[in-house]
Design an enzyme around this catalytic site. Structure first.
Site, PDB file in Angstrom:
ATOM      1  N   ASN A 145       4.773   3.089 -28.357  1.00 42.46           N
ATOM      2  CA  ASN A 145       4.436   1.794 -27.995  1.00 42.46           C
ATOM      3  C   ASN A 145       4.675   1.402 -26.673  1.00 42.46           C
ATOM      4  OD1 ASN A 145       6.822   1.209 -28.233  1.00 42.46           O
ATOM      5  ND2 ASN A 145       6.835  -0.251 -30.048  1.00 42.46           N
ATOM      6  N   SER A 179      22.362  10.792 -34.687  1.00 37.56           N
ATOM      7  CA  SER A 179      23.277  10.747 -33.545  1.00 37.56           C
ATOM      8  C   SER A 179      24.722  10.927 -33.726  1.00 37.56           C
ATOM      9  CB  SER A 179      23.327   9.208 -33.064  1.00 37.56           C
ATOM     10  OG  SER A 179      24.429   8.756 -32.128  1.00 37.56           O
ATOM     11  N   TYR A 225      22.896  -0.241 -35.279  1.00 35.44           N
ATOM     12  CA  TYR A 225      22.140   0.772 -34.893  1.00 35.44           C
ATOM     13  C   TYR A 225      22.587   2.021 -35.545  1.00 35.44           C
ATOM     14  CZ  TYR A 225      21.324   4.973 -31.912  1.00 35.44           C
ATOM     15  OH  TYR A 225      20.988   6.259 -31.454  1.00 35.44           O
ATOM     16  N   LYS A 253      20.624   4.862 -38.478  1.00 36.32           N
ATOM     17  CA  LYS A 253      20.619   6.322 -38.203  1.00 36.32           C
ATOM     18  C   LYS A 253      21.092   6.961 -39.602  1.00 36.32           C
ATOM     19  CE  LYS A 253      18.950   6.828 -34.465  1.00 36.32           C
ATOM     20  NZ  LYS A 253      17.525   6.932 -34.237  1.00 36.32           N
ATOM     21  N   ASN A 268      24.053   0.626 -20.170  1.00 39.86           N
ATOM     22  CA  ASN A 268      25.275   0.419 -21.169  1.00 39.86           C
ATOM     23  C   ASN A 268      25.862   1.621 -21.062  1.00 39.86           C
ATOM     24  OD1 ASN A 268      24.877  -2.095 -22.362  1.00 39.86           O
ATOM     25  ND2 ASN A 268      23.078  -1.234 -23.476  1.00 39.86           N
ATOM     26  N   ASN A 269      25.229   2.785 -20.850  1.00 40.86           N
ATOM     27  CA  ASN A 269      25.943   4.211 -21.054  1.00 40.86           C
ATOM     28  C   ASN A 269      26.493   4.699 -19.527  1.00 40.86           C
ATOM     29  OD1 ASN A 269      23.071   4.551 -22.837  1.00 40.86           O
ATOM     30  ND2 ASN A 269      25.254   4.932 -23.837  1.00 40.86           N
TER      31      ASN A 269
HETATM   32  P1  NAD Z   1      14.266   6.018 -25.447  1.00 42.76           P
HETATM   33  O1  NAD Z   1      14.452   4.629 -25.586  1.00 42.76           O
HETATM   34  O2  NAD Z   1      14.063   6.539 -24.010  1.00 42.76           O
HETATM   35  O3  NAD Z   1      12.925   6.554 -26.077  1.00 42.76           O
HETATM   36  C1  NAD Z   1      12.326   5.873 -27.296  1.00 42.76           C
HETATM   37  C2  NAD Z   1      11.211   5.883 -27.592  1.00 42.76           C
HETATM   38  O4  NAD Z   1      10.552   5.369 -28.476  1.00 42.76           O
HETATM   39  C3  NAD Z   1      10.498   5.063 -26.107  1.00 42.76           C
HETATM   40  O5  NAD Z   1       9.482   5.662 -25.564  1.00 42.76           O
HETATM   41  C4  NAD Z   1      10.113   3.634 -26.795  1.00 42.76           C
HETATM   42  O6  NAD Z   1       8.839   3.006 -26.381  1.00 42.76           O
HETATM   43  C5  NAD Z   1       9.251   4.167 -28.062  1.00 42.76           C
HETATM   44  N1  NAD Z   1       9.524   3.253 -29.324  1.00 42.76           N
HETATM   45  C6  NAD Z   1      10.436   2.433 -29.631  1.00 42.76           C
HETATM   46  N2  NAD Z   1      10.085   1.925 -30.818  1.00 42.76           N
HETATM   47  C7  NAD Z   1       8.756   2.271 -31.143  1.00 42.76           C
HETATM   48  C8  NAD Z   1       7.792   2.020 -31.984  1.00 42.76           C
HETATM   49  N3  NAD Z   1       8.334   0.931 -33.193  1.00 42.76           N
HETATM   50  N4  NAD Z   1       6.728   2.440 -32.114  1.00 42.76           N
HETATM   51  C9  NAD Z   1       6.533   3.608 -31.076  1.00 42.76           C
HETATM   52  N5  NAD Z   1       7.117   3.783 -30.460  1.00 42.76           N
HETATM   53  C10 NAD Z   1       8.489   3.150 -29.967  1.00 42.76           C
HETATM   54  O7  NAD Z   1      15.241   6.727 -26.161  1.00 42.76           O
HETATM   55  P2  NAD Z   1      15.784   7.995 -25.775  1.00 42.76           P
HETATM   56  O8  NAD Z   1      17.118   8.212 -25.457  1.00 42.76           O
HETATM   57  O9  NAD Z   1      15.067   9.099 -25.804  1.00 42.76           O
HETATM   58  O10 NAD Z   1      16.264   8.185 -27.552  1.00 42.76           O
HETATM   59  C11 NAD Z   1      15.359   8.806 -28.491  1.00 42.76           C
HETATM   60  C12 NAD Z   1      15.875   8.852 -29.819  1.00 42.76           C
HETATM   61  O11 NAD Z   1      16.928   9.726 -29.908  1.00 42.76           O
HETATM   62  C13 NAD Z   1      16.146   7.386 -30.384  1.00 42.76           C
HETATM   63  O12 NAD Z   1      15.753   7.580 -31.743  1.00 42.76           O
HETATM   64  C14 NAD Z   1      17.667   7.467 -30.283  1.00 42.76           C
HETATM   65  O13 NAD Z   1      18.395   6.472 -31.385  1.00 42.76           O
HETATM   66  C15 NAD Z   1      17.974   8.783 -30.572  1.00 42.76           C
HETATM   67  N6  NAD Z   1      19.350   9.091 -29.925  1.00 42.76           N
HETATM   68  C16 NAD Z   1      19.528   8.753 -28.499  1.00 42.76           C
HETATM   69  C17 NAD Z   1      20.732   8.835 -27.855  1.00 42.76           C
HETATM   70  C18 NAD Z   1      20.963   8.516 -26.439  1.00 42.76           C
HETATM   71  O14 NAD Z   1      22.151   8.546 -25.839  1.00 42.76           O
HETATM   72  N7  NAD Z   1      19.904   8.416 -25.620  1.00 42.76           N
HETATM   73  C19 NAD Z   1      21.842   9.437 -28.695  1.00 42.76           C
HETATM   74  C20 NAD Z   1      21.766   9.778 -30.011  1.00 42.76           C
HETATM   75  C21 NAD Z   1      20.479   9.501 -30.542  1.00 42.76           C
HETATM   76  C1  UD1 Z   2      27.256   4.964 -27.023  1.00 41.45           C
HETATM   77  C2  UD1 Z   2      27.167   4.302 -28.290  1.00 41.45           C
HETATM   78  C3  UD1 Z   2      26.610   5.277 -29.447  1.00 41.45           C
HETATM   79  C4  UD1 Z   2      25.292   6.228 -29.067  1.00 41.45           C
HETATM   80  C5  UD1 Z   2      25.813   6.852 -27.668  1.00 41.45           C
HETATM   81  C6  UD1 Z   2      24.283   7.454 -26.986  1.00 41.45           C
HETATM   82  C7  UD1 Z   2      28.553   2.581 -28.171  1.00 41.45           C
HETATM   83  C8  UD1 Z   2      29.763   1.772 -28.780  1.00 41.45           C
HETATM   84  N1  UD1 Z   2      28.203   3.596 -28.579  1.00 41.45           N
HETATM   85  O1  UD1 Z   2      28.364   6.139 -27.174  1.00 41.45           O
HETATM   86  O2  UD1 Z   2      26.339   4.776 -30.817  1.00 41.45           O
HETATM   87  O3  UD1 Z   2      25.110   6.851 -29.949  1.00 41.45           O
HETATM   88  O4  UD1 Z   2      25.940   5.778 -26.735  1.00 41.45           O
HETATM   89  O5  UD1 Z   2      24.715   8.336 -26.021  1.00 41.45           O
HETATM   90  O6  UD1 Z   2      28.061   1.879 -27.191  1.00 41.45           O
HETATM   91  N2  UD1 Z   2      32.407   3.888 -20.549  1.00 41.45           N
HETATM   92  C9  UD1 Z   2      33.004   3.194 -19.570  1.00 41.45           C
HETATM   93  N3  UD1 Z   2      32.328   2.288 -18.549  1.00 41.45           N
HETATM   94  C10 UD1 Z   2      30.896   2.164 -18.887  1.00 41.45           C
HETATM   95  C11 UD1 Z   2      30.262   2.633 -19.752  1.00 41.45           C
HETATM   96  C12 UD1 Z   2      31.230   3.726 -20.771  1.00 41.45           C
HETATM   97  O7  UD1 Z   2      34.129   3.686 -19.247  1.00 41.45           O
HETATM   98  O8  UD1 Z   2      30.634   1.277 -18.138  1.00 41.45           O
HETATM   99  C13 UD1 Z   2      33.084   4.775 -21.105  1.00 41.45           C
HETATM  100  C14 UD1 Z   2      32.929   4.460 -22.665  1.00 41.45           C
HETATM  101  O9  UD1 Z   2      33.971   3.789 -23.035  1.00 41.45           O
HETATM  102  C15 UD1 Z   2      33.061   5.800 -23.355  1.00 41.45           C
HETATM  103  C16 UD1 Z   2      32.340   6.857 -22.314  1.00 41.45           C
HETATM  104  O10 UD1 Z   2      32.055   6.019 -21.241  1.00 41.45           O
HETATM  105  O11 UD1 Z   2      34.534   6.448 -23.409  1.00 41.45           O
HETATM  106  C17 UD1 Z   2      30.689   6.868 -22.804  1.00 41.45           C
HETATM  107  O12 UD1 Z   2      30.073   5.735 -23.047  1.00 41.45           O
HETATM  108  P1  UD1 Z   2      28.644   5.594 -23.429  1.00 41.45           P
HETATM  109  O13 UD1 Z   2      27.733   6.351 -22.286  1.00 41.45           O
HETATM  110  O14 UD1 Z   2      28.343   4.183 -23.610  1.00 41.45           O
HETATM  111  O15 UD1 Z   2      28.516   6.377 -24.917  1.00 41.45           O
HETATM  112  P2  UD1 Z   2      29.256   6.286 -25.997  1.00 41.45           P
HETATM  113  O16 UD1 Z   2      30.059   5.035 -26.312  1.00 41.45           O
HETATM  114  O17 UD1 Z   2      29.728   7.486 -26.311  1.00 41.45           O
END
Ligand code: NAD
Ligand code: UD1
Length: 338
Positions: free
Chosen positions: A33, A127, A151, A155, A200-201
């Protein structure tokens, strides 16, 4: 090779997976979407592979539209990879209903429509968050699971739903892939992670500091029981992760029922090690300050990926320096994303 439906295929992991599948000769239809992605990601996948894929823009929860995708497919869809969903932990705490509705209802509708059309192979993006705060590391797939935010609970709930569907219909094959921390980008630098707003990451935050969009990194705590006190995670190159999906597609052709795999490298790196690796990749210092712990964070989490090695014939190839080089290359080539 077969026709794969990829939900959420325009996103970060989805676009890299589409690229790998196209390179292996699969036909791809994406349903997305575009709530967190741009069409441009898939245009670039087509350019990089020299192959065409079909993008259908709608919500996975739109049953009629999804039904039409299966009914009108040029060749029968043989498997589905379900990436679509919302993934920001903090936002899920603010908007739990949005997260439960989007992630769970999309999966329910998808599985119902798959069953209506006799499609019985599903790969689901889970995840490492389902391990909660693990009692020890590395974690294996049989560790106890729990969730601490909406979140993560989506999962865990979806994993349970898919296990129940498999119990009722043993011919419905499911691979639950538990990703650790995906980072990096395709080595071309043409596709990568394009977060909305302030990331956030850790990895996208650092690349935005390096490119000058953000002033400095806050290290969330240096008093954890880890070698340097900062959080330890299993960062995995997104291309390795994408290739894990190709292996899972092949595995499901054996009709294995339900299978669960950790997709990680098996190595944990600290926040400070990540900073050093980005400094090597960019040749620039990463300004950072030590701040308090972030609520909900765990000290250390990394995978035992042996099961995926044994049963999928998959293991991660790229190391942390390669992940950081590729993330930085993507950020440099695309300072404003797509
Ligand atoms: P992303 O947001 O880049 O990709 C998700 C995609 O789904 C997007 O393109 C979004 O537009 C689409 N989408 C969301 N809701 C929708 C809906 N209702 N209908 C149709 N499309 C929809 O995220 P990503 O990082 O590529 O993650 C992909 C999957 O992997 C997710 O389910 C996420 O929870 C899981 N995951 C991601 C991470 C991570 O760190 N990136 C870690 C563990 C699990
Ligand atoms: C986060 C999510 C987790 C998700 C994952 C996907 C939270 C609490 N958890 O995990 O559910 O599956 O992303 O990749 O959000 N850090 C800093 N400064 C920053 C950002 C991160 O120090 O600005 C540190 C964090 O404390 C952590 C590490 O970097 O130790 C990784 O953080 P992040 O990339 O957010 O991933 P997770 O916390 O592992």
């Amino acid at each position: 090779m077969g026709h794969i439906l990829v939900t959420g295929g325009a996103g970060y992991i989805g676009s890299h997976t589409c690229l790998e599948l196209l390179e292996q000769g699969y036909e791809i239809t994406v349903v997305d979407n575009l709530s967190n992605a741009k069409r441009e990601s898939l245009r670039r996948v087509e350019r990089l592979t020299g192959r065409h894929l079909k993008l259908v823009v709608h919500d996975v929860r739109d049953r009629q539209a999804l039904d039409a995708v299966f009914a009108r497919a040029s060749t029968p869809i043989e498997a589905v990879i379900h990436f679509a969903g919302l993934k920001a932990v903090g936002e899920s705490v603010e908007k739990p209903l949005l997260y439960y509705h989007t992630n769970i209802v999309s999966t329910l509708v998808l599985v119902e429509v798959m069953l209506d059309h006799g499609v019985n192979r599903l790969i689901f993006s889970s995840s490492c968050t389902v391990y909660g705060d693990p009692a020890s590391v590395p974690v294996t797939e049989d560790f106890p699971c729990s969730c601490t935010n909406p979140y993560g609970c989506t999962k865990l709930t979806i994993e349970q739903i898919l296990k129940d569907v498999n119990r009722a219909r043993p011919d419905f094959n499911v691979a639950l892939l538990r990703y650790f921390n995906p980072v990096g980008a395709h080595p071309s630098g043409d596709i990568g992670e394009d977060p909305n707003g302030i990331p956030n990451n850790l990895a996208p935050y650092i690349t935005q500091v390096l490119i000058g969009k953000l002033a400095e990194l806050q290290v969330h705590g240096n008093d954890y029981p880890t070698p340097d006190g900062t959080g330890v995670r299993d960062y995995i190159h997104v291309v390795d992760l994408a290739r894990g999906h190709v292996k899972a597609v092949e595995k499901l052709k054996e009709n294995p029922g339900i299978v669960i795999y950790n997709l990680g490298t098996g190595r944990g790196y600290s926040v400070l090690e990540m900073i050093r690796s980005f400094e090597r990749a960019s040749g620039k210092p990463v300004p950072f300050a030590i701040g308090p712990r972030r609520s909900g964070d765990v000290a250390a989490n990394f995978a035992d990926p042996a099961k995926a090695g044994l049963e999928l014939g998959w293991q991660a190839e790229f190391d942390l320096d390669q992940m950081c080089r590729d993330s930085w290359n993507w950020q440099l080539k695309n300072p404003d994303g797509y």
